[in-house]
Design a protein around this motif. Structure first.
Motif, PDB file in Angstrom:
ATOM      1  N   UNK A   1      37.820  71.717  32.888  1.00  0.00           N
ATOM      2  CA  UNK A   1      37.725  70.982  31.628  1.00  0.00           C
ATOM      3  C   UNK A   1      38.116  71.848  30.446  1.00  0.00           C
ATOM      4  N   UNK A   2      37.670  73.105  30.437  1.00  0.00           N
ATOM      5  CA  UNK A   2      38.001  73.996  29.321  1.00  0.00           C
ATOM      6  C   UNK A   2      39.505  74.195  29.204  1.00  0.00           C
ATOM      7  N   UNK A   3      40.177  74.349  30.330  1.00  0.00           N
ATOM      8  CA  UNK A   3      41.626  74.538  30.309  1.00  0.00           C
ATOM      9  C   UNK A   3      42.317  73.277  29.804  1.00  0.00           C
ATOM     10  N   UNK A   4      41.895  72.114  30.295  1.00  0.00           N
ATOM     11  CA  UNK A   4      42.555  70.869  29.903  1.00  0.00           C
ATOM     12  C   UNK A   4      42.319  70.547  28.430  1.00  0.00           C
ATOM     13  N   UNK A   5      41.129  70.778  27.932  1.00  0.00           N
ATOM     14  CA  UNK A   5      40.886  70.518  26.508  1.00  0.00           C
ATOM     15  C   UNK A   5      41.689  71.472  25.635  1.00  0.00           C
ATOM     16  N   UNK A   6      41.831  72.715  26.086  1.00  0.00           N
ATOM     17  CA  UNK A   6      42.648  73.666  25.332  1.00  0.00           C
ATOM     18  C   UNK A   6      44.118  73.272  25.372  1.00  0.00           C
ATOM     19  N   UNK A   7      44.577  72.748  26.516  1.00  0.00           N
ATOM     20  CA  UNK A   7      45.968  72.312  26.625  1.00  0.00           C
ATOM     21  C   UNK A   7      46.250  71.141  25.694  1.00  0.00           C
ATOM     22  N   UNK A   8      45.336  70.184  25.659  1.00  0.00           N
ATOM     23  CA  UNK A   8      45.507  69.026  24.778  1.00  0.00           C
ATOM     24  C   UNK A   8      45.591  69.470  23.318  1.00  0.00           C
ATOM     25  N   UNK A   9      44.713  70.382  22.938  1.00  0.00           N
ATOM     26  CA  UNK A   9      44.693  70.851  21.552  1.00  0.00           C
ATOM     27  C   UNK A   9      45.909  71.706  21.222  1.00  0.00           C
ATOM     28  N   UNK A  69      45.065  78.598  26.609  1.00  0.00           N
ATOM     29  CA  UNK A  69      46.367  77.943  26.719  1.00  0.00           C
ATOM     30  C   UNK A  69      47.215  78.313  25.514  1.00  0.00           C
ATOM     31  N   UNK A  70      48.473  78.665  25.778  1.00  0.00           N
ATOM     32  CA  UNK A  70      49.434  78.877  24.702  1.00  0.00           C
ATOM     33  C   UNK A  70      50.565  77.880  24.865  1.00  0.00           C
ATOM     34  N   UNK A  71      50.761  77.045  23.860  1.00  0.00           N
ATOM     35  CA  UNK A  71      51.887  76.117  23.814  1.00  0.00           C
ATOM     36  C   UNK A  71      53.041  76.829  23.140  1.00  0.00           C
ATOM     37  N   UNK A  85      49.669  69.878  36.187  1.00  0.00           N
ATOM     38  CA  UNK A  85      50.153  68.529  35.905  1.00  0.00           C
ATOM     39  C   UNK A  85      49.258  67.853  34.876  1.00  0.00           C
ATOM     40  N   UNK A  86      47.946  67.948  35.063  1.00  0.00           N
ATOM     41  CA  UNK A  86      47.015  67.311  34.138  1.00  0.00           C
ATOM     42  C   UNK A  86      47.115  67.917  32.743  1.00  0.00           C
ATOM     43  N   UNK A  87      47.394  69.225  32.665  1.00  0.00           N
ATOM     44  CA  UNK A  87      47.533  69.869  31.354  1.00  0.00           C
ATOM     45  C   UNK A  87      48.679  69.250  30.575  1.00  0.00           C
ATOM     46  N   UNK A  88      49.794  69.018  31.257  1.00  0.00           N
ATOM     47  CA  UNK A  88      50.928  68.376  30.588  1.00  0.00           C
ATOM     48  C   UNK A  88      50.572  66.960  30.153  1.00  0.00           C
ATOM     49  N   UNK A  89      49.838  66.244  31.003  1.00  0.00           N
ATOM     50  CA  UNK A  89      49.498  64.860  30.688  1.00  0.00           C
ATOM     51  C   UNK A  89      48.547  64.752  29.494  1.00  0.00           C
ATOM     52  N   UNK A  90      47.556  65.614  29.426  1.00  0.00           N
ATOM     53  CA  UNK A  90      46.636  65.545  28.288  1.00  0.00           C
ATOM     54  C   UNK A  90      47.319  66.047  27.022  1.00  0.00           C
ATOM     55  N   UNK A  91      48.326  66.923  27.181  1.00  0.00           N
ATOM     56  CA  UNK A  91      49.139  67.311  26.026  1.00  0.00           C
ATOM     57  C   UNK A  91      49.908  66.123  25.479  1.00  0.00           C
ATOM     58  N   UNK A  92      50.459  65.299  26.392  1.00  0.00           N
ATOM     59  CA  UNK A  92      51.099  64.054  25.952  1.00  0.00           C
ATOM     60  C   UNK A  92      50.078  63.163  25.245  1.00  0.00           C
ATOM     61  N   UNK A 114      45.822  62.643  11.747  1.00  0.00           N
ATOM     62  CA  UNK A 114      46.185  62.932  13.137  1.00  0.00           C
ATOM     63  C   UNK A 114      45.469  64.151  13.693  1.00  0.00           C
ATOM     64  N   UNK A 115      45.003  65.039  12.819  1.00  0.00           N
ATOM     65  CA  UNK A 115      44.335  66.252  13.275  1.00  0.00           C
ATOM     66  C   UNK A 115      43.024  65.949  13.993  1.00  0.00           C
ATOM     67  N   UNK A 116      42.523  64.730  13.833  1.00  0.00           N
ATOM     68  CA  UNK A 116      41.296  64.352  14.541  1.00  0.00           C
ATOM     69  C   UNK A 116      41.486  64.470  16.050  1.00  0.00           C
ATOM     70  N   UNK A 117      42.707  64.263  16.521  1.00  0.00           N
ATOM     71  CA  UNK A 117      42.991  64.342  17.958  1.00  0.00           C
ATOM     72  C   UNK A 117      42.912  65.772  18.485  1.00  0.00           C
ATOM     73  N   UNK A 118      42.895  66.761  17.608  1.00  0.00           N
ATOM     74  CA  UNK A 118      42.762  68.146  18.058  1.00  0.00           C
ATOM     75  C   UNK A 118      41.421  68.401  18.732  1.00  0.00           C
ATOM     76  N   UNK A 119      40.431  67.578  18.406  1.00  0.00           N
ATOM     77  CA  UNK A 119      39.080  67.761  18.948  1.00  0.00           C
ATOM     78  C   UNK A 119      38.841  66.902  20.182  1.00  0.00           C
ATOM     79  N   UNK A 120      39.892  66.364  20.776  1.00  0.00           N
ATOM     80  CA  UNK A 120      39.716  65.447  21.909  1.00  0.00           C
ATOM     81  C   UNK A 120      39.056  66.137  23.094  1.00  0.00           C
ATOM     82  N   UNK A 121      38.064  65.460  23.644  1.00  0.00           N
ATOM     83  CA  UNK A 121      37.473  65.891  24.909  1.00  0.00           C
ATOM     84  C   UNK A 121      38.345  65.367  26.048  1.00  0.00           C
TER      85      UNK A 121
END
Length: 259
Positions: A54-62, A119-121, A176-183, A199-206
């Protein structure tokens, strides 16, 4: 209606994910006119003492969204040309690679945004022309076991945090999930911005796995919704439909972003 806060990276998405909110037409092409395939690389820090899934995926999304909202990706910024060339393609691609120790430190020198030290984008570019430090990173081997992160509560309000819900019907590696939550974070930010919200509200997405009951209800709404408006208006969700390049069939809904 016109948006008030769409950045150059998000604007091309609006015509595809929320056409009822914008006055533009979605691009027809699946590939860019110049024929160059571009992608954003998400580098996942997977040390031997691995972080939670979860920590990795939330960081990827952000991280993916943070790069899109960064002022360096704006009209006067040094990343503008690279980001707009990528975002303007018919499909917005992301690729995940894993790194640790010295390799993780090395990619910090490449233009991009790091979130949570996990995560580094990287600034998008041609998939066949990536820096040596990135080329040597492996794409596979990004799986982590499921964890139990608990309710997606905000520090300020239990109802204030957006959530990206992963499909219970699709098996995805962490990469794969990291890319998807980034989308998903980009799509959520786009719809919010098109509505005139921040739009910055989405930075805090769980990021959480959806229940089968909720997913069945959303899937029914999405199947009957040709442009996404009903799903957004009634359920507050925006889907990610995968292009089918890896792991899943084209058109598969891998996750939904919920305001």
């Amino acid at each position: 209606m016109t948006s008030v806060a769409l950045t150059p990276a998000l604007a091309p998405l609006a015509a595809r994910v929320c056409p009822w909110l914008v006055d533009s037409v979605a691009p027809d092409q699946d590939e860019p006119e110049d024929g160059v395939v571009r992608a954003m690389t998400l580098v996942l820090r997977l040390e031997r003492d691995a972080p939670t899934r979860t920590a990795v995926l939330e960081s990827a999304a952000a991280a993916a969204l943070a790069l899109c909202l960064d002022e360096r990706a704006g009209p006067d910024g040094p990343w503008f040309d690279a980001v707009t060339a990528w975002a303007g393609a018919g499909r917005i691609r992301k690729l995940s690679r894993r790194a640790r120790t010295a390799h993780w430190r090395a990619v910090q020198e490449i233009d991009g945004v790091t979130v949570g030290e996990l995560v580094r984008a990287l600034v998008p570019g041609p998939v066949d022309d990536v820096p040596h430090e990135v080329r040597r990173l492996q794409i596979g081997g990004t799986d982590l076991p499921p964890d139990e992160p608990g309710p997606p509560l905000s520090a300020c309000s239990p109802s204030a945090r957006p959530v990206i819900w992963l499909s219970p019907e699709v098996e995805q590696t962490v990469g794969k999930a990291a890319a998807q939550v980034g989308h998903a974070s980009m799509i959520l930010a786009t719809v919010l911005a098109a509505e005139g919200a921040d739009p910055a509200r989405a930075l805090d997405a769980a990021v959480r796995p959806a229940s089968r009951e909720d997913w069945a209800r959303w899937a029914e709404a999405l199947a009957a919704d040709h442009d996404g408006r009903t799903a957004w208006d009634e359920y507050g969700i925006a889907p990610v439909r995968d292009a089918g390049f890896t792991e899943v069939a084209p058109g598969t809904v891998t996750c939904v972003a919920a305001r």
